[in-house]
Design a protein around this motif. Structure first.
Motif, PDB file in Angstrom:
ATOM      1  N   LYS A 124     -27.746  27.085   0.797  1.00  0.00           N
ATOM      2  CA  LYS A 124     -26.531  27.423   0.242  1.00  0.00           C
ATOM      3  C   LYS A 124     -26.153  28.759   0.918  1.00  0.00           C
ATOM      4  O   LYS A 124     -25.413  29.800   0.325  1.00  0.00           O
ATOM      5  CB  LYS A 124     -26.702  27.768  -1.186  1.00  0.00           C
ATOM      6  N   GLU A 125     -26.773  29.117   2.128  1.00  0.00           N
ATOM      7  CA  GLU A 125     -26.361  30.326   2.718  1.00  0.00           C
ATOM      8  C   GLU A 125     -24.951  30.020   3.551  1.00  0.00           C
ATOM      9  O   GLU A 125     -24.688  28.830   4.051  1.00  0.00           O
ATOM     10  CB  GLU A 125     -27.482  30.701   3.774  1.00  0.00           C
ATOM     11  N   LYS A 126     -24.244  31.170   3.629  1.00  0.00           N
ATOM     12  CA  LYS A 126     -22.943  30.838   4.278  1.00  0.00           C
ATOM     13  C   LYS A 126     -22.964  30.945   5.814  1.00  0.00           C
ATOM     14  O   LYS A 126     -23.852  31.497   6.466  1.00  0.00           O
ATOM     15  CB  LYS A 126     -22.259  32.271   4.128  1.00  0.00           C
ATOM     16  N   THR A 168     -27.416  31.858  10.912  1.00  0.00           N
ATOM     17  CA  THR A 168     -26.330  31.285   9.998  1.00  0.00           C
ATOM     18  C   THR A 168     -25.034  31.468  10.735  1.00  0.00           C
ATOM     19  O   THR A 168     -23.907  31.312  10.247  1.00  0.00           O
ATOM     20  CB  THR A 168     -26.337  32.037   8.593  1.00  0.00           C
ATOM     21  N   THR A 224     -19.427  24.795   5.557  1.00  0.00           N
ATOM     22  CA  THR A 224     -19.577  26.658   5.137  1.00  0.00           C
ATOM     23  C   THR A 224     -20.647  27.180   4.933  1.00  0.00           C
ATOM     24  O   THR A 224     -20.731  28.234   4.945  1.00  0.00           O
ATOM     25  CB  THR A 224     -18.320  26.802   4.307  1.00  0.00           C
ATOM     26  N   GLU A 225     -21.700  26.167   4.419  1.00  0.00           N
ATOM     27  CA  GLU A 225     -23.023  26.603   4.061  1.00  0.00           C
ATOM     28  C   GLU A 225     -24.228  25.604   4.662  1.00  0.00           C
ATOM     29  O   GLU A 225     -23.779  24.459   4.740  1.00  0.00           O
ATOM     30  CB  GLU A 225     -23.048  26.878   2.627  1.00  0.00           C
ATOM     31  N   ASN A 226     -25.355  25.901   4.471  1.00  0.00           N
ATOM     32  CA  ASN A 226     -26.409  25.123   4.987  1.00  0.00           C
ATOM     33  C   ASN A 226     -27.265  24.625   3.433  1.00  0.00           C
ATOM     34  O   ASN A 226     -26.723  24.944   2.569  1.00  0.00           O
ATOM     35  CB  ASN A 226     -27.450  26.122   5.816  1.00  0.00           C
TER      36      ASN A 226
END
Length: 585
Positions: free
Chosen positions: A456-458, A420, A451-453
C-alpha cells in the motif's frame, strides 16, 4: 589554344570551374578565325578524346569510415565490406542479374550430390604488388621491403585454401563463418576440435581447388562471392606478424581497385592496373567521402543534386529521392527497430518488469509511412537460412501484447523491489520519437496507472523520452547510459546466423551469449533447412523470448543512384556495393 579548349571540352563534369575566361575579339575577322579553330577543336576532341573508352570516370560515394581492417576474413562493418567488395576478387562473381560469372576461376564443376566443388583458376592472376627494384637494387614497394625477399605475386589455389582455413579457425573470429559452416569439418575446426588442415578444402595443384561440403547448400556459390571467401597469401600474411589488413602497408589487394590513399575527409580507391581478370573496372577512381556528422536529409539532397553518385537512404528520407527526377532506387529491408533494456538497472534486471513493459506496448498497425511496418521477429526479411527467407521459415516469434498480463507482471515484479519512485529514461532517435510516444500509450494506460504496491505504498512511474542523433544514441548505448533504448539493428550479412551473432557481443549484460552462440552453431551445422530454422528460432528466443530486446518495427530503406549513373551493383542486407561495372552517361 588547342590544348586549353580540348581540356575544357573533356573536363570531367564533376569538377567545378570557378572562372571562365572570356575571349574578347576586337574585330569580326578575329571572331571568325576563333570560330573556325573552336569547331576544329570540338571535332578533334569528339573523335580522339571524349569518345574514347579510356576517358576518366570518377565516382563519389558517402560512407562513415567505420573501418578497422581491410582483412576480408575479419570484416564486419558495412564500410569494410564496401572496400573489400571493390578491392578483392574471389573465385567467382555475381553479375547484375544474380548470375554466377567467372572471377579468379576460369571454370568450375559441382558434383551431382552437390557436395564437391572443383574450381580451375586462371593462370597469371596477380596481387597488386610491385616486384621491381630501383637503381640501387632495392624494392620499390614498401611491402616487399617488409618481406625482405623476392615474392611471387601470382594468385594460386593455395591462397584460397589458406583464406578459408583462416575463416574457420576460432582465433580469427570471422563474423561470416556461419556462411561457410556447411564445408566439411568447418564446425569442428571452429569449435577447436579439429585442426584447420582437416577442413574440406584442398589445392589439387596450383590452379585447381576442391571444396567438399558436409551437406548440400544451394546458396554456397553466392557465399563464395562474399568477403569470407576472398584469397589470402599465407607467406605475406605471416610476414605482417599479426598486422595483416590493419593498413595498406600490410594488405595485398587483387580486385579491380586498390586503396590508394586515406585522407582526413575521404578514402581514395584507384583502378588496379595489375588486374587482368574478366571484369576490369570502367571507372578510374572511387572516392569514399567520410560523412561523419552529415545528417540524412543532406545525404538525400546530395543524391538528388548529383554530388553523390549513389547512397543508402533511410526510409524517413525516401520521399525526397522518389520525387527527384532521374534518380533510380531499390527498396529492401535489412533493419529492425526494437526496445533494448539495460539489464544492469534495478528495474529491468527483473525479467517480470521487462516482460510487463513489452506486453503493455501499443503496436502500430498503421504508422502512416510505407517504409515502417510491424516487426514479426528480430531478424530482418533480407536475412536467409539455406538461401530462403528466414522470416518465412521461422514465422512470427514476437510475443503478442496482453495488457492484463502486463499489469499482473508489473505488480508481481514490484514485490521484489524496495523502491517506490521510478523514472525510466527511454533513449531514441529524433525520427522515431513520435512513434515511441504512440507505442507507450498502452504502457501508460496500464502499468502507468498502478499507484501503489502490495504494501500500500505510493508508487510513481515517469517515462522520459530523450531524442538524440544516431551517433549519440550509439555512443550512449555502448556506454550503458540508458534505461531503455529504442534503436535499430541492421544486417550486414545475408545469413540469419551472422545477423544473430552480432548480439553475442551486445551490451545486453544479462544475455546468455554462450547459449545463444550454441544455438547459432547448431543452426550452422544443421544438415537440413528445417533443423537450421529450428535452431535459429531457439537462438532468437534467447534474445526476444527473454525480453532483452523486443522488436517493434521493420524499416524499408533504399539504395539510390544519381541521374545518369548505372551499373552499380547493390547486394541487399550486406553492405556490399560494387562499382566494378559502374558508369555514367
Amino acid at each position: 589554344m588547342f590544348i586549353d579548349l580540348y581540356n575544357l571540352v573533356c573536363y570531367n563534369n564533376r569538377q567545378q570551374i570557378s572562372q571562365r575566361h572570356i575571349i574578347k575579339m576586337k574585330n569580326k575577322k578575329a571572331i571568325k578565325i576563333f570560330s573556325i579553330i573552336l569547331c576544329l577543336c570540338l571535332t578533334a576532341a569528339l573523335f580522339s578524346g571524349c569518345g574514347s573508352k579510356n576517358k576518366a570516370i570518377d565516382f563519389i560515394y558517402p560512407f562513415s569510415a567505420d573501418v578497422k581492417s581491410y582483412d576480408p576474413q575479419v570484416a564486419s562493418t558495412s564500410d569494410e565490406f564496401l572496400i573489400i567488395e571493390n578491392t578483392f576478387e574471389g573465385l567467382i562473381r555475381m553479375d547484375d542479374n544474380g548470375k554466377i560469372t567467372s572471377g579468379m576461376a576460369d571454370s568450375w564443376n559441382v558434383s551431382d550430390d552437390g557436395l564437391t566443388y572443383t574450381f580451375t583458376l586462371k593462370k597469371g592472376m596477380k596481387w597488386n604488388i610491385d616486384t621491381e627494384t630501383d637503381d640501387k637494387g632495392e624494392f620499390k614497394d614498401s611491402r616487399l621491403k617488409m618481406l625482405g625477399r623476392v615474392f611471387d605475386p601470382e594468385i594460386t589455389a593455395n591462397d584460397f585454401v589458406f583464406a578459408l582455413r583462416r575463416a574457420a579457425q576460432p582465433e580469427t573470429e570471422c563474423p561470416l563463418f556461419s556462411s561457410i559452416a556447411c564445408i566439411k569439418n568447418a564446425v569442428s575446426v571452429h569449435n577447436g576440435k579439429m585442426s584447420s588442415d582437416k577442413l574440406g578444402v584442398k589445392a589439387v595443384n596450383n590452379y585447381q581447388l576442391e571444396i567438399t561440403l558436409a551437406s548440400a547448400d544451394d546458396s554456397f556459390m553466392q557465399t563464395l562471392t562474399t568477403a569470407v571467401a576472398m584469397p589470402c597469401n599465407e607467406e605475406f600474411f605471416n610476414a605482417t606478424k599479426g598486422r595483416y589488413g590493419l593498413s595498406t602497408e600490410y594488405t595485398l589487394f587483387n580486385g579491380q581497385f586498390y586503396l590508394s590513399q586515406i585522407l582526413e575527409s575521404s578514402y581514395l580507391l584507384k583502378r588496379n592496373d595489375k588486374y587482368t581478370g574478366p571484369s576490369a573496372a570502367k571507372a578510374t577512381e572511387l572516392t569514399l567521402k567520410i560523412t561523419s556528422g552529415e545528417d540524412s536529409a543532406k545525404l538525400a539532397d546530395n543524391i538528388s543534386s548529383g554530388y553523390y553518385d549513389a547512397a543508402f537512404i533511410s526510409g524517413s528520407e525516401s520521399d525526397k529521392i522518389k520525387q527527384s527526377s532521374g534518380v533510380t532506387y531499390t527498396s529492401y529491408n535489412d533493419t529492425v527497430w526494437g526496445f533494448a533494456f539495460n539489464t544492469s538497472t534495478l528495474l529491468f534486471q527483473n525479467d517480470k518488469m521487462r516482460k510487463a513493459f513489452c506486453l503493455g506496448l501499443t503496436r502500430l498497425d498503421n504508422t502512416g509511412k510505407q517504409y515502417l511496418t510491424d516487426a514479426t521477429n528480430i531478424i530482418p526479411s533480407s536475412c536467409t537460412i539455406g538461401g530462403k527467407k528466414a522470416v518465412d521459415l521461422i514465422g512470427n516469434n514476437v510475443p503478442k501484447q496482453d495488457s492484463a498480463k502486463s499489469v499482473e507482471l508489473w505488480k508481481e515484479g514490484l514485490k521484489s523491489i524496495s523502491n517506490t519512485d521510478f523514472t525510466v529514461d527511454i533513449l531514441t532517435t529524433k525520427t522515431m520519437q513520435n512513434y515511441v510516444k504512440r507505442m507507450l500509450q498502452g504502457v501508460q494506460s496500464g502499468i502507468g496507472n498502478i499507484t501503489e504496491n502490495s504494501d500500500k505504498e505510493k508508487i510513481t512511474l515517469t517515462f522520459k523520452i530523450t531524442a538524440v542523433d544516431d551517433s549519440e544514441l550509439d555512443s550512449k548505448f555502448a556506454d550503458g547510459d540508458y534505461d531503455i533504448a529504442f534503436r535499430s539493428y541492421k544486417a550486414t550479412s545475408s545469413t540469419a546466423g551472422a545477423f544473430l551473432t552480432t548480439f553475442e557481443k551486445s551490451s545486453v549484460t544479462a544475455l546468455d551469449s554462450e547459449k545463444l552462440k550454441s544455438y547459432i552453431s547448431k543452426a550452422e551445422s544443421a544438415t537440413s533447412t528445417k533443423d537450421a530454422a529450428s535452431y535459429t528460432k531457439s537462438a532468437q528466443y534467447e534474445i526476444v523470448g527473454k525480453y532483452y530486446i523486443y522488436p517493434m518495427l521493420y524499416e524499408t530503406s533504399y539504395y539510390a543512384a544519381a541521374k545518369g549513373v548505372s551499373g552499380i551493383q547493390f547486394h541487399a542486407g550486406t553492405g556490399r556495393v560494387s562499382f566494378v561495372n559502374a558508369t555514367r552517361e
